[in-house]
Each structure stands twice: as structure tokens, then as C-alpha cells.
Design an enzyme around this catalytic site. Structure first.
Site, PDB file in Angstrom:
ATOM      1  N   SER A 175       0.842  -1.201   0.000  1.00 42.98           N
ATOM      2  CA  SER A 175       0.000   0.000   0.000  1.00 42.98           C
ATOM      3  C   SER A 175       0.876   1.249   0.000  1.00 42.98           C
ATOM      4  O   SER A 175       1.694   1.404  -0.902  1.00 42.98           O
ATOM      5  CB  SER A 175      -0.958  -0.029   1.197  1.00 42.98           C
ATOM      6  OG  SER A 175      -1.906   1.000   1.105  1.00 42.98           O
ATOM      7  N   THR A 176       0.746   2.102   1.005  1.00 44.55           N
ATOM      8  CA  THR A 176       1.489   3.364   1.035  1.00 44.55           C
ATOM      9  C   THR A 176       2.991   3.125   0.901  1.00 44.55           C
ATOM     10  O   THR A 176       3.568   2.349   1.643  1.00 44.55           O
ATOM     11  CB  THR A 176       1.218   4.127   2.343  1.00 44.55           C
ATOM     12  OG1 THR A 176      -0.193   4.248   2.525  1.00 44.55           O
ATOM     13  CG2 THR A 176       1.839   5.514   2.307  1.00 44.55           C
ATOM     14  N   HIS A 202      -2.923  -0.996  -3.123  1.00 44.84           N
ATOM     15  CA  HIS A 202      -4.056  -0.119  -2.852  1.00 44.84           C
ATOM     16  C   HIS A 202      -3.907   1.167  -3.663  1.00 44.84           C
ATOM     17  O   HIS A 202      -3.000   1.959  -3.422  1.00 44.84           O
ATOM     18  CB  HIS A 202      -4.133   0.234  -1.361  1.00 44.84           C
ATOM     19  CG  HIS A 202      -4.450  -0.930  -0.482  1.00 44.84           C
ATOM     20  ND1 HIS A 202      -4.103  -0.973   0.844  1.00 44.84           N
ATOM     21  CD2 HIS A 202      -5.078  -2.110  -0.726  1.00 44.84           C
ATOM     22  CE1 HIS A 202      -4.509  -2.118   1.380  1.00 44.84           C
ATOM     23  NE2 HIS A 202      -5.095  -2.825   0.441  1.00 44.84           N
ATOM     24  N   MET A 295      -0.285   1.142   5.422  1.00 46.58           N
ATOM     25  CA  MET A 295      -0.999   1.413   6.670  1.00 46.58           C
ATOM     26  C   MET A 295      -2.028   0.326   6.940  1.00 46.58           C
ATOM     27  O   MET A 295      -2.528  -0.317   6.028  1.00 46.58           O
ATOM     28  CB  MET A 295      -1.724   2.757   6.579  1.00 46.58           C
ATOM     29  CG  MET A 295      -0.815   3.955   6.433  1.00 46.58           C
ATOM     30  SD  MET A 295      -1.787   5.476   6.383  1.00 46.58           S
ATOM     31  CE  MET A 295      -0.516   6.631   5.892  1.00 46.58           C
ATOM     32  N   ASP A 298      -4.438  -4.869   6.410  1.00 48.24           N
ATOM     33  CA  ASP A 298      -4.931  -5.686   5.308  1.00 48.24           C
ATOM     34  C   ASP A 298      -3.857  -6.700   4.886  1.00 48.24           C
ATOM     35  O   ASP A 298      -2.733  -6.325   4.574  1.00 48.24           O
ATOM     36  CB  ASP A 298      -5.309  -4.789   4.118  1.00 48.24           C
ATOM     37  CG  ASP A 298      -6.073  -5.539   3.032  1.00 48.24           C
ATOM     38  OD1 ASP A 298      -6.664  -6.587   3.345  1.00 48.24           O
ATOM     39  OD2 ASP A 298      -6.068  -5.074   1.877  1.00 48.24           O
TER      40      ASP A 298
END
Length: 357
Positions: A175-176, A202, A295, A298
Site C-alpha cells: 500500500s502506502t 491499494h 498502513m 490488510d
């Protein structure tokens, strides 16, 4: 509580003032300074040492992407791009994330406080998230660590094109910080990897096709956006399509295909947990789970399930994760068989799955 100090970089005096008003409407944020072009952005950032930088793209002399490269190389502070060109499906937004921007916010075309109010909530939320990691030694190490040189790579042929009937599945969740860190992994995997790779990053629905196409230029593996009924083969990376969950369906004893679904509703679509569970259901103990920067949690529970089923799991270490949230949760739950910095993950994958003879 100390206020979050923000450096606002934009060539428009009006926009600078409006962004100051917008940001300081939150009592925990203060604008510590301004810059009007890329050169001034780098110079002022070095002098002020802000917690977060908001950065426009289109500016005279040195544009925002050029300034971003210097800020990332110097590891000064996390950067949020705020520009009319960083829209959800833009090359500029994706390029900024690949360079190392923490995040981006699309700026409205018109400069009024009324139009800018539309971005107040996401901007303040992202500034606070970025500030949480601005003092992180992990972030500083990451920004100072140069990713492998990106060279456009031709796709080598697999000789006879005879594919194995049994192969592994690599399920990667990120993600991030992912658009930068993933270049430490995917381009280092050989074209004849004895595995299919499933990647959930994401990002907005309008990004994933462009993202897959950009990755494909730099990887020896073939990288495609996942599409319904697309056959699953080793040597291919399937990027989860934004707005859908990435699932699999079994066609017969040795053939599988992609299945896209909007069920169940989830904070993230695609979701790492749902993708990993779908891969695990088909590939069982031939599943390799990889959870990287991001973050939240997940993917953490699915990593536990992969471990319990006899698969193998790798979590990115704090050393390189921009945000240690997702891999940290997997480690806490016992879902990480090994913990490695991003630049060592590809080697571990090859060691586990091998290459097609």
C-alpha cells in the site's frame, strides 16, 4: 502536542495563501514556510526541516517532480503532491509515487477557498499520516536507499514455451510507499520464475492499468492488469484491478483463471486479505505470501492462514518499509516466516520457488 509544521510549495501566491488557510483550519497544523518553485522548495526545505511538504508539479525553473527527486534523495521530509495534474489517472501522480512521494491530492482547477474546501478533508488526513512517519528513522533510511536502476527490459522468450503443470503462486500485498518499493522486488524476478505473481496495490480504480503497463516496461516477468477469465500462467504478474477483488477460479485439475468480484464490500477493493485467501484456496502450500509497506492490517490475517496451511510468508522489515503497519501486523500475529528488507525479497522468492527448467 507539537503542531505539524508544513512547507507549502506552489508558484501561485493566491494558492499558497489559500492552502495556508485550509491547513491551519486544523489546530494541529501550522504552515512553517512557503516556496514558489522547485529550486526554492529544496533550499527552504533544507533550512526549515518541516514535518511535511506539499508540492505543486507545474512550476517555473524547476518543476515539482524534479524537486521531489532531490527532496527524496536528501530524505528531508515526506511529500504530498498537490497539483491540478496529479489527478487519479494521471501519469504525473503515478510517477510522483514511484519517485517516492508519500501521497497526492488532486488540486481543483479554480483557485478559490470554496473549491479548495473540497480537498480539505483528504489533504489534512494525508498530512497527518505523513507527519506520523516524518521522524521515522525507517523512512529516512528508505528515502536515502536508492532503488535499483530502472532499465526497460525486453521480455525473453521461454524457449519451447512448454509450461509446468504445477507451479507456485506469489501473493504480494502493498500500500502506502508501494509504487516505489515494488521496484526493489518485481524487476529482480527472472522471466522463467516457476510461479504466477498476484499483486494487490491499494490505489484508485483508474490507476491500475497504467500502473501495470509501467511495471511491465521494467520487469522481466510479463505484467498485466487482471481481467475476468484471464488464464493464469507462471512468469506473469497479475495486478489487481482497482474497484474489484482479485480472485481465482479453477477451470480443471491444472488450469486456473482470474475472477473479478465486487463481493464482499471492503475498505479496500482489491483487498490483500481476500486476494491471498483466494490464491491459498487454489494453490495451498505452494502459496508464498509477501506483505510490504502500508498502513493498517490488510493481509496480516491471510498471512497467518498461509503459514498454517504450509505455505511460506515474507514480511518487509521496518528497515525499508515507508509505513510499517501492514507487515508489522503480520509479524505480531505470527504470520511472517521471515522478515526482510525490500531489496532482499526477490532473492528469497527465487530460492523458494525456483525457475522453469
Amino acid at each position: 502536542m507539537e503542531k505539524i509544521r508544513v512547507l507549502v510549495v506552489d508558484d501561485s501566491p493566491l494558492t499558497r495563501r489559500l492552502l495556508k488557510t485550509l491547513l491551519e483550519s486544523d489546530p494541529n497544523i501550522e504552515v512553517a514556510g512557503f516556496a514558489r518553485d522547485g529550486f526554492e522548495a529544496v533550499k527552504t526545505a533544507k533550512a526549515l526541516h518541516p514535518d511535511v511538504i506539499t508540492l505543486d508539479v507545474i512550476m517555473p525553473e524547476k518543476n515539482g517532480l524534479e524537486a521531489l527527486k532531490e527532496i527524496v534523495d536528501e530524505a528531508i521530509a515526506p511529500v504530498i503532491m498537490v497539483s491540478v495534474v496529479t489527478q487519479e489517472n494521471s501519469q504525473e501522480a503515478l510517477e510522483a509515487l514511484e519517485i517516492g512521494a508519500f501521497d497526492y491530492v488532486p488540486k481543483p482547477d479554480s483557485n478559490t477557498i470554496a473549491t479548495l474546501m473540497n480537498i480539505r478533508t483528504p489533504l489534512i488526513s494525508k498530512v497527518k499520516s505523513a507527519a506520523q512517519y516524518s521522524k521515522s528513522t525507517a523512512l529516512l533510511r528508505l528515502l536515502k536507499t536508492e532503488s535499483p536502476k530502472r532499465k526497460i527490459k525486453a521480455k525473453p522468450a521461454l524457449g519451447s514455451e512448454v509450461l509446468p503443470t504445477e507451479f507456485y503462486a506469489i501473493a504480494i500485498g502493498i500500500s502506502t510507499g508501494g509504487p516505489k518499493n515494488i521496484y526493489d522486488v518485481l524487476p529482480q524476478l527472472p522471466a522463467d520464475l516457476n510461479a504466477a505473481v498476484f499483486l494487490v496495490q491499494h490505489m484508485p480504480p483508474s490507476f491500475t492499468q497504467n500502473y501495470a503497463e509501467r511495471l511491465n516496461k521494467y520487469c522481466q516477468l510479463r505484467v498485466v492488469e487482471a481481467q475476468e477469465n484471464l488464464p493464469i500462467k507462471p512468469g506473469t504478474v497479475y495486478v489487481g484491478k482497482g474497484g474489484y477483488h482479485l480472485k481465482l477460479r479453477k477451470l480443471n485439475d491444472s488450469q486456473y483463471a482470474i475472477h473479478l468480484s465486487k463481493v464482499p464490500k471492503h475498505t479496500f477493493m482489491p483487498s490483500v486479505d481476500i486476494m491471498m485467501d483466494a490464491v491459498l484456496e487454489i494453490f495451498g502450500n505452494k502459496t508464498i505470501g509477501v506483505l510490504m509497506t502500508g498502513m493498517g492490517d490488510d493481509g496480516a490475517r491471510a498471512m497467518v492462514r498461509i503459514n498454517k496451511t504450509g505455505g511460506y510468508t515474507i514480511a518487509e522489515s521496518k528497515e525499508t518499509a515507508v509505513v510499517f503497519g501492514m507487515p508489522q501486523e503480520a509479524i505480531k500475529l505470527g504470520g511472517a516466516r521471515t522478515v526482510l528488507p525490500s531489496h532482499k525479497i526477490a532473492e528469497e522468492i527465487v530460492k523458494k520457488v525456483g525457475q522453469i527448467p
